[in-house]
Design a protein around this motif. Structure first.
Motif, PDB file in Angstrom:
ATOM      1  N   MET A  36      -0.404   3.077  -9.990  1.00  0.00           N
ATOM      2  CA  MET A  36      -0.922   3.225  -8.633  1.00  0.00           C
ATOM      3  C   MET A  36      -2.135   2.318  -8.409  1.00  0.00           C
ATOM      4  O   MET A  36      -2.269   1.684  -7.352  1.00  0.00           O
ATOM      5  CB  MET A  36      -1.274   4.691  -8.371  1.00  0.00           C
ATOM      6  N   LEU A  37      -3.004   2.236  -9.405  1.00  0.00           N
ATOM      7  CA  LEU A  37      -4.167   1.364  -9.292  1.00  0.00           C
ATOM      8  C   LEU A  37      -3.741  -0.099  -9.193  1.00  0.00           C
ATOM      9  O   LEU A  37      -4.286  -0.865  -8.381  1.00  0.00           O
ATOM     10  CB  LEU A  37      -5.082   1.561 -10.498  1.00  0.00           C
ATOM     11  N   SER A  38      -2.739  -0.497  -9.976  1.00  0.00           N
ATOM     12  CA  SER A  38      -2.283  -1.887  -9.979  1.00  0.00           C
ATOM     13  C   SER A  38      -1.726  -2.292  -8.622  1.00  0.00           C
ATOM     14  O   SER A  38      -2.049  -3.366  -8.097  1.00  0.00           O
ATOM     15  CB  SER A  38      -1.222  -2.089 -11.067  1.00  0.00           C
ATOM     16  N   PHE A  60       0.819  -1.212   0.000  1.00  0.00           N
ATOM     17  CA  PHE A  60       0.000   0.000   0.000  1.00  0.00           C
ATOM     18  C   PHE A  60       0.858   1.269   0.000  1.00  0.00           C
ATOM     19  O   PHE A  60       0.404   2.329  -0.444  1.00  0.00           O
ATOM     20  CB  PHE A  60      -0.927   0.021   1.221  1.00  0.00           C
ATOM     21  N   SER A  61       2.074   1.188   0.506  1.00  0.00           N
ATOM     22  CA  SER A  61       2.934   2.376   0.556  1.00  0.00           C
ATOM     23  C   SER A  61       3.593   2.678  -0.787  1.00  0.00           C
ATOM     24  O   SER A  61       4.075   3.792  -1.007  1.00  0.00           O
ATOM     25  CB  SER A  61       4.017   2.196   1.629  1.00  0.00           C
ATOM     26  N   ILE A  62       3.629   1.698  -1.690  1.00  0.00           N
ATOM     27  CA  ILE A  62       4.286   1.900  -2.985  1.00  0.00           C
ATOM     28  C   ILE A  62       3.599   2.990  -3.814  1.00  0.00           C
ATOM     29  O   ILE A  62       4.282   3.859  -4.383  1.00  0.00           O
ATOM     30  CB  ILE A  62       4.375   0.574  -3.762  1.00  0.00           C
ATOM     31  N   ASP A 100      -4.667  -5.181  -2.114  1.00  0.00           N
ATOM     32  CA  ASP A 100      -5.968  -5.731  -1.696  1.00  0.00           C
ATOM     33  C   ASP A 100      -5.977  -7.248  -1.811  1.00  0.00           C
ATOM     34  O   ASP A 100      -6.499  -7.951  -0.934  1.00  0.00           O
ATOM     35  CB  ASP A 100      -7.085  -5.136  -2.560  1.00  0.00           C
ATOM     36  N   GLY A 101      -5.401  -7.763  -2.917  1.00  0.00           N
ATOM     37  CA  GLY A 101      -5.346  -9.209  -3.087  1.00  0.00           C
ATOM     38  C   GLY A 101      -4.503  -9.878  -2.022  1.00  0.00           C
ATOM     39  O   GLY A 101      -4.880 -10.936  -1.484  1.00  0.00           O
TER      40      GLY A 101
END
Length: 317
Positions: free
Chosen positions: A296-298, A241-243, A304-305
């Protein structure tokens, strides 16, 4: 090909680690022997494996993790640098290829929190283990005044805006990727520390922890051998999530001219070039914006996965 098991079972290396731990014990430090280095090695490997790095890179991370504190045999001060020199001699005598020696020695020489730079994937994994995770676990386990003081320090660090820190560092240091990564490391560990502390508060009163304490296990043995393996899932999720935040920060700095210097390419610099020519060639700004949004979406979708895959509670929903 040199393996982690070869390093782990080498009599000379085991002697160096044991003597280094005895020296630190005489100075009042906590356990830095085989339990400590094994945990660092295994969890550094777990991080890189989860992030999809090649198997050989994971093996090198385990070797670096096992050897990372060997420099304490010489002196605690600058132990990362002296440890890197010792590791170079050991690995060279074991006929390790120069390319792999370079990766391992660089990771060891850059692992100390006072002088740490995540100059490669192995070094970044070792630093994450040393700073954010350790800080949160220790704070949550001991509680009381220790937790209160450590959390106040964390709040001060978190109260300084990330962009302010990054911008000031880039004004003082030479602009470049290493400076940006170092600046992000000064703030990104805060979120990881909070995750580790929250998980520790949930687990430290569990039966397996109480059983270890009853059997005489020390505090740091419980923290790093009993609790840490049970919270790797949330830690990996926090990393993912920080990426996107790091991508946006780097793009913003490059956009305003404080990021990656020319001729190196960055999404932020491409967006800046497109913005400057927007009135004549408006289409040029679209591709870098789309690429950054997809990146960012990826990473958010991957995070999430991973959260669903690693969190048992999510599987039940």
């Amino acid at each position: 090909m040199l393996t982690y098991e070869d390093i782990r079972n080498d009599p000379a290396i085991r002697t160096y680690i044991q003597r280094a731990d005895e020296s630190l014990g005489a100075l009042g430090y906590t356990e830095h022997s085989f339990a400590h280095v094994t945990v660092v090695a295994e969890n550094a490997a777990y991080i890189l494996t989860t992030l999809g790095y090649p198997e050989r890179t994971v093996e090198l991370a385990k070797i670096a993790g096992f050897l990372h504190d060997i420099g304490n045999l010489v002196n605690r001060v600058d132990h990362s640098q002296s440890g890197a020199v010792m590791a170079f001699r050991i690995l060279d005598n074991l006929d390790c290829p120069p390319e792999e020696i370079a990766v391992i020695v660089t990771a060891i020489g850059n692992h100390d929190e006072g002088t740490a730079f995540p100059v490669n994937a192995v070094a970044a994994a070792i630093i994450d283990m040393v700073i954010g995770m350790s800080y949160g676990l220790i704070s949550g386990y001991f509680g009381g005044r220790v937790d209160m003081v450590m959390q106040r320090i964390l709040e001060v660090a978190n109260g300084i805006p990330r962009l302010v820190i990054v911008t000031l560092l880039l004004l003082v240091l030479q602009p470049g990727m290493l400076t940006i990564i170092f600046a992000l490391m000064l703030t990104e560990w805060v979120g990881m520390s909070r995750i580790a502390r929250a998980e520790m508060l949930k687990l430290k009163e569990q039966e397996f922890v109480l059983a270890s304490r009853t059997l005489g296990a020390g505090s740091f043995f419980i923290i790093f051998r009993e609790v840490l393996p049970n919270i790797i899932g949330p830690i990996i999720t926090q990393v993912m999530f920080s990426i996107p935040t790091a991508i946006f920060t780097e793009a913003f700095l490059s956009f305003v001219g404080l990021g990656i210097p020319v001729p190196q390419c960055s999404l932020g610099s491409l967006i800046s070039e497109g913005f400057n020519s927007f009135t004549t060639h408006p289409y040029q700004i679209v591709p870098p914006i789309v690429v950054m949004a997809l990146l960012m979406l990826s990473f958010n979708l991957v995070a999430d996965g991973l959260r669903e895959a690693l969190d048992p509670k999510m599987k039940e929903m």
